[in-house]
Design a protein around this motif. Structure first.
Motif, short mmCIF file in Angstrom:
data_model
loop_
_atom_site.label_atom_id
_atom_site.label_comp_id
_atom_site.label_asym_id
_atom_site.label_seq_id
_atom_site.Cartn_x
_atom_site.Cartn_y
_atom_site.Cartn_z
N ALA A 1 10.08 -3.54 1.29
CA ALA A 1 10.45 -2.22 0.77
C ALA A 1 10.22 -2.26 -0.74
CB ALA A 1 11.90 -1.91 1.08
N GLU A 2 9.36 -1.36 -1.20
CA GLU A 2 8.93 -1.41 -2.61
C GLU A 2 9.54 -0.27 -3.40
OE1 GLU A 2 4.61 -2.22 -4.58
OE2 GLU A 2 4.79 -0.45 -3.32
N GLY A 3 9.90 -0.56 -4.63
CA GLY A 3 10.43 0.49 -5.50
C GLY A 3 11.90 0.78 -5.25
N VAL B 1 6.45 -13.34 -5.73
CA VAL B 1 6.21 -12.36 -6.80
C VAL B 1 5.00 -11.50 -6.45
CG1 VAL B 1 7.14 -13.71 -8.74
CG2 VAL B 1 4.75 -14.01 -8.03
N GLU B 2 4.93 -10.35 -7.13
CA GLU B 2 3.66 -9.61 -7.11
C GLU B 2 3.09 -9.69 -8.52
OE1 GLU B 2 3.70 -5.43 -6.00
OE2 GLU B 2 1.52 -5.29 -6.24
N ALA B 3 1.84 -10.09 -8.59
CA ALA B 3 1.19 -10.19 -9.90
C ALA B 3 0.67 -8.82 -10.31
CB ALA B 3 0.05 -11.19 -9.84
N VAL C 1 3.53 -5.33 5.82
CA VAL C 1 3.30 -3.98 5.31
C VAL C 1 4.33 -3.71 4.22
CG1 VAL C 1 2.20 -2.95 7.33
CG2 VAL C 1 4.69 -2.95 7.15
N LYS C 2 3.84 -2.98 3.16
CA LYS C 2 4.76 -2.59 2.09
C LYS C 2 5.02 -1.10 2.23
CE LYS C 2 4.42 -5.45 -2.02
NZ LYS C 2 3.90 -5.54 -3.40
N ILE C 3 6.29 -0.77 2.51
CA ILE C 3 6.63 0.65 2.62
C ILE C 3 6.63 1.22 1.20
CG2 ILE C 3 8.37 2.33 3.34
CD1 ILE C 3 9.31 0.33 5.43
N ILE D 1 -1.30 -10.62 -4.82
CA ILE D 1 -2.22 -10.06 -5.83
C ILE D 1 -2.91 -8.83 -5.24
CG2 ILE D 1 -2.59 -12.21 -7.10
CD1 ILE D 1 -5.30 -12.38 -5.68
N ASN D 2 -3.07 -7.84 -6.11
CA ASN D 2 -3.67 -6.57 -5.68
C ASN D 2 -5.19 -6.66 -5.70
OD1 ASN D 2 -1.31 -4.56 -5.50
ND2 ASN D 2 -0.97 -5.67 -7.43
N MET D 3 -5.78 -6.15 -4.65
CA MET D 3 -7.24 -6.12 -4.62
C MET D 3 -7.73 -4.71 -4.39
SD MET D 3 -9.16 -9.30 -2.93
CE MET D 3 -10.84 -8.77 -2.95
N ILE E 1 -3.02 -11.15 -0.12
CA ILE E 1 -3.98 -10.17 -0.64
C ILE E 1 -3.45 -8.78 -0.30
CG2 ILE E 1 -6.39 -9.36 -0.57
CD1 ILE E 1 -6.17 -12.28 -1.45
N GLU E 2 -3.15 -8.03 -1.36
CA GLU E 2 -2.63 -6.66 -1.13
C GLU E 2 -3.78 -5.66 -1.10
OE1 GLU E 2 0.58 -5.10 -3.38
OE2 GLU E 2 1.96 -6.72 -2.84
N ILE E 3 -3.88 -5.00 0.01
CA ILE E 3 -4.92 -3.96 0.10
C ILE E 3 -4.24 -2.63 0.44
CG2 ILE E 3 -6.84 -5.47 0.76
CD1 ILE E 3 -6.20 -4.72 3.68
N VAL F 1 -0.60 -4.89 3.71
CA VAL F 1 -1.01 -3.50 3.49
C VAL F 1 -0.02 -2.86 2.53
CG1 VAL F 1 -1.30 -1.23 4.55
CG2 VAL F 1 -2.29 -3.23 5.62
N ASP F 2 -0.57 -2.43 1.38
CA ASP F 2 0.24 -1.87 0.29
C ASP F 2 0.39 -0.35 0.49
OD1 ASP F 2 1.59 -1.71 -2.06
OD2 ASP F 2 -0.06 -2.35 -3.36
N ASP F 3 1.38 0.22 -0.12
CA ASP F 3 1.58 1.68 -0.11
C ASP F 3 1.53 2.26 1.29
OD1 ASP F 3 1.43 1.25 -2.81
OD2 ASP F 3 -0.58 2.07 -3.05
#
Ligand code: C2E
Ligand code: CA
Ligand code: CA
Length: 921
Positions: free
Chosen positions: A882-884, A704-706, A846-848, A763-765, A795-797, A825-827
């Motif tokens: 792949a996000e979204g 999950v992503e919190a 990595v999150k596209i 979790i987003n940081m 840890i999402e950065i 690595v987010d976004d």
């Protein structure tokens, strides 16, 4: 006029008359005033020898403005003969009031004036009036009360050849009645014999009291100067007869005289006394009473004591007067109040009458104090003007310069001759427009004065700053003296000011003004209700650029902006407000709108085609606040522009927005949220939602992503997109971060149950959280307290986090990794996408970004990019999320590429922990 028919004789007679005239001074001068001839009397009167007198100009002797002399000349030339009252200075420094009567003549083609100068004190002003009535003004070669006539002896008979018009007033005869007649008509038989005596004598001159007879047979004693001239065998006598006593008193009609005298005595504006030879006061008039505060009891008292004059030197002068019978002198003394008085005394012996053997004297006292003080102050003013260090000009009513002082000449570079006669327009620098001068003149005409800083131009064409004061001379006695301009040179002051300004008010790097000076100027503008706008310009992500490319690069950007702003905004006030923002004070009085200027500026920022990689690469954002009304402060104006600028910076890359109330509302809302955030933590308004992440290879959810949520007690649920930036800005993000981790730990057992032993919780940081060096350890401790293995956490950065201070950031991520956490690595793709950094940081996933996924099925380019990212990730041994993902075709595309993880509404929205089981079923 002399009635002579022989021109040669006339000339000789005139010459005789001229040099021997014993009661009047005669002066011949050129029309510009140079004295070229004088008679004996003039020598005695002025106290100069004829040589010296002839080296002088009448204007240097005359103490009154030259303009009066000019007027006199003009009158004389047009034969409008008139008496002019002048003040002539004698060799001993005395200044005498004189009547000058001039008439022009031409000799060998040159213009000359013959002037008759008579001392004014010999005549009381009332007498002049009296004589005016008698048309004495019109008399030619007139010495006022001097009777001038010539007598020839023809065959032992006396014949009157000429006589002036004084005959009318003195002996009541018309001159024409006497010419050709025997002089016994007006000379008493007792004295007629003197002509024969003189003829036979070897003398040429005789002074004698001659008894004259009027038409109505009255006798008058006249002191007569007789000159003998012999020409072609004919003996001619030139006679000048003068009544040295007050002729008024000699009129035989006693009643009339008495009346006239009493009138004169009591109504005169001058103080009058009658004294005897012992200086005892016998009578005085009304003016004396007022002027000297003299009471009747002063009668019989010594004049000097009666007048309360303590300076006894006056006695000598009075005694001298008594002795001679006539004297006019000035006397200066300090009165009992210490005020200096300037008096003129005119003493005249009163006709001696048989029944009154003791002579009396008539004393006229003229108080000249006012006149002399005025004269002195005028001289003082002139002195002050002449020597004033400030430039002074005087113009006439049409604004034409009439006079300029030396300081003005030095300042303007023109000498006095060049500037006199000019319009002050020749000084205009062109820096002020027509409207400026219009306003200036309006103010002068309305209020009588105006002062302003103004740029002038000197003769050499150089501009210089001045402070100008213009005054209208109220009730000017002369239209040539209508305005005074006082010009102060501000060059030195401006230089100093500039120096100080540069020192205190300029930025060292860009040489632009600083914020402090900007605010000062803005205040002046706002105080003056000038219509203007404040423009703020900020470099987008300057801090990042600085950290990434170095401070030199950053400085080059700032200098680049400064020079371009100066080019576009020209003389407007440009300032560097802070590290990376600039301010422009935009007056609307000039041409060009704010928008036009900004577009021009943005255009210059665009990287030019074909330019090398030396070109600086940056964008700016700009905000404008237009000042309307005066209710807001300088600070608020700048703040408003900053709000607009922040708005513009949301759409990065050379945009501007104009401040509006809407923005202010938005800001107020933000500020309210900021306040609310503070209580939110304590009021437990936060909760965490979990969005499941699907593993396409295992075909099940593995993590999950919190995502944090805020349910505000009155606004309802607020998106993290809104409050996270606020929390980042005020530091609350740190508390929120710990809260989310704490919540995840609390929910861990449920999550483990749903997703299996190897569940991963992202979790987003925020980059802000990394600022605390102890954050890694704190998080580790928290996880450990719940007996959870850190490997369950990712840890999402975002890319932007590691852009600033990469070394420090690497230390932190290394530490996370060492303790067992994963790094995601987010976004990915929205920032700088540096692959180098991905390797350095030893990233696990990595999150596209959703923006790539959104283009699947519509833009091939993005599909290709997704493929490239996936391939590189494989090479670098990183997993891809792949996000979204919202649509089935997006999912299919991702799955076909072999991308391992999918997160999106297609699979599941974020849900509360209590619904997580249902969602992943
Ligand atoms: P993010 O990290 O990129 O989070 C993913 C966001 O995309 C979430 O929005 C999520 O609800 C949304 N999303 C996921 N799938 C889809 C989809 O198919 N369609 C659409 N339209 N949206 C989808 P959310 O929860 O509003 O969060 C927004 C941002 O707030 C997050 O972006 C993250 O940057 C920040 N955020 C949320 N929670 C936290 C937190 O606990 N700490 C920190 N530091 N930031 C957080
Ligand atoms: Ca995220
Ligand atoms: Ca994301």
């Amino acid at each position: 006029m002399f009635y002579l028919n022989d021109p040669i004789k006339e000339e000789t007679l005139k010459q005789e008359l001229y040099s021997n005239m014993s009661f009047v001074a005669l002066i011949i001068r050129t029309s510009d005033g140079q004295i070229v001839g004088c008679n004996n009397f003039a020598e005695n009167f002025y106290g100069y020898t004829s040589d010296i007198l002839c080296s002088k100009n009448i204007n240097t002797i005359n103490q009154l403005p030259k303009i009066e002399v000019d007027l006199e000349i003009e009158r004389a030339k047009s034969c409008k003969r008139n008496f002019f009252l002048f003040k002539h200075e004698l060799s001993n420094g005395d200044v005498k009031d004189v009547y000058v009567y001039s008439y022009p003549f031409v000799e060998e083609g040159n213009d000359y004036l013959l002037s008759i100068v008579v001392e004014a004190q010999t005549i009381d002003s009332k007498v002049i009036e009296y004589m005016d009535q008698l048309k004495m003004n019109e008399v030619i070669i007139d010495s006022i009360q001097d009777l001038i006539y010539t007598i020839d002896i023809i065959e032992d008979k006396l014949v009157v050849k000429s006589i002036n018009e004084a005959s009318k007033s003195i002996i009541d005869f018309e001159s024409m009645d006497l010419i050709g007649q025997n002089p016994s008509m007006f000379i008493h038989s007792r004295d007629i014999g003197i002509f024969f005596e003189l003829k036979n004598s070897s003398d040429y001159q005789l002074n004698k009291t001659v008894l004259h007879i009027t038409k109505d047979k009255r006798s008058i004693n006249l002191d007569t100067n007789i000159n003998k001239v012999e020409l072609n065998g004919v003996t001619t006598f030139i006679c000048v007869a003068r009544d040295i006593r007050e002729n008024i008193m000699l009129v035989n009609n006693l009643d009339y005289t008495k009346n006239l005298f009493t009138n004169l005595f009591n109504n005169s504006h001058d103080s009058m006394f009658i004294i005897n030879k012992n200086l005892e006061v016998k009578d005085f008039n009304n003016v004396s009473r007022a002027l000297f505060d003299i009471q009747q009891n002063k009668l019989g008292m010594d004049l000097v004591k009666a007048l309360d004059i303590t300076n006894t030197s006056i006695y000598d002068k009075l005694h001298e007067a008594i002795l001679i019978g006539y004297h006019s002198f000035k006397f200066e003394y300090d009165d009992k109040h210490g005020v200096t008085k300037y008096l003129r005394f005119i003493v005249n012996q009163i006709d001696e009458v048989e029944e009154k053997p003791n002579k009396d004297y008539f004393v006229i006292i003229v108080d000249e104090s006012d006149m002399i003080i005025t004269q002195k102050t005028t001289q003082l003013y002139q002195h002050i003007f002449e020597h004033n260090s400030e430039g002074v000009i005087v113009t006439n009513d049409k604004g034409i310069i009439q006079w300029a002082n030396p300081a003005f000449c030095i300042l303007s570079g023109f000498n006095r001759n060049e500037i006199v006669g000019q319009n002050p327009r020749v000084l205009q620098s062109g820096k002020q427009d027509e409207v400026f001068y219009q306003e200036m003149w309006n103010s002068i005409l309305k209020t009588g004065s105006y002062s302003t800083e103004i740029w002038n131009k000197n003769k050499q064409g150089i501009l210089y700053p001045t402070f100008l004061n213009v005054y209208k001379i109220e009730q000017s006695f002369d239209k040539n003296l209508s305005y005074i301009g006082i010009v102060k040179d501000l060059t030195a002051k401006k230089k100093l000011e500039n120096k100080v300004t540069n020192l205190y008010n300029k930025d060292r790097l860009t040489k632009l003004f600083n914020r402090y000076y900007f605010e000062e100027k803005l205040k002046v503008m706002m105080d003056n209700h000038n219509k203007c706008a404040v423009i703020l310009i900020e470099v987008d992500e300057f801090k990042k650029i600085n950290d990434l490319k170095g401070h030199d690069y950053g400085d080059r950007i700032l200098l680049d902006i400064a020079s371009k702003l100066e080019f576009v905004f020209e003389e407007r006030m440009i300032s560097r407000m802070g590290s990376d923002d600039f301010g422009i004070l935009f007056e609307f009085t000039r041409f060009g709108s704010v928008e036009e200027c900004l577009y021009k500026f943005f255009l210059m920022l665009r990287p030019r085609e074909g330019s090398s990689n030396k070109t600086l690469n940056y964008t700016v954002s700009s905000g404008i606040s237009i000042i309307q009304g005066d209710s807001i402060s300088v600070n608020q104006t700048i703040k408003n522009a900053a709000i607009a600028k922040d708005r513009a910076s949301k759409t990065r890359g050379n945009h501007f927005s104009i401040y509006s109330e809407e923005m202010a509302k938005e800001l107020r809302y933000k500020m309210e949220l900021e306040e609310a955030l503070e209580i939110a933590t304590t009021e437990q308004e936060f909760y965490v939602m979990y969005q499941p992440i699907y593993n396409t290879r295992l075909d099940r959810y593995t993590g999950v992503e919190a995502l944090v949520r805020w349910e505000h007690h009155s606004y309802g649920s607020i998106s993290p997109g809104v409050f996270i930036p606020i929390a980042e800005a005020n530091g609350f993000i740190k508390d929120i971060g710990y809260y989310v981790l704490q919540q995840c730990c609390n929910d861990f057992s449920v999550l483990k149950e749903c997703f299996g032993e190897d569940v991963s919780i992202a979790i987003n940081m925020s980059p802000l959280q990394f600022e605390q060096s102890e954050v890694v350890n704190n998080m580790y401790q928290m996880v450990k307290e719940h007996n959870i293995n850190p490997s369950s956490f990712e840890i999402e950065i975002t890319e932007s986090s590691y852009m600033t201070n990469i070394n420090y950031f690497m230390e932190m991520t290394d530490e996370f990794k060492r303790l067992g956490f994963s790094i995601v690595v987010d976004d990915f793709g929205t920032g700088y996408s540096s692959l180098n950094r991905l390797v350095e940081l030893d990233v696990d996933k990595v999150k596209i970004d959703k923006s790539f996924i959104d283009h699947i099925g519509s833009l091939k380019k993005y599909e290709e990019l997704i493929e490239v990212i996936n391939n590189i990730s494989k090479t670098l041994d990183m997993d891809v999320v792949a996000e979204g993902v919202e649509k089935d075709f997006q999912y299919d595309f991702i799955k076909k590429l072999g991308i391992k993880y999918v997160q999106g509404y297609y699979k599941s929205r974020p849900v509360k922990i209590e619904y997580i089981r249902e969602v992943i079923k």
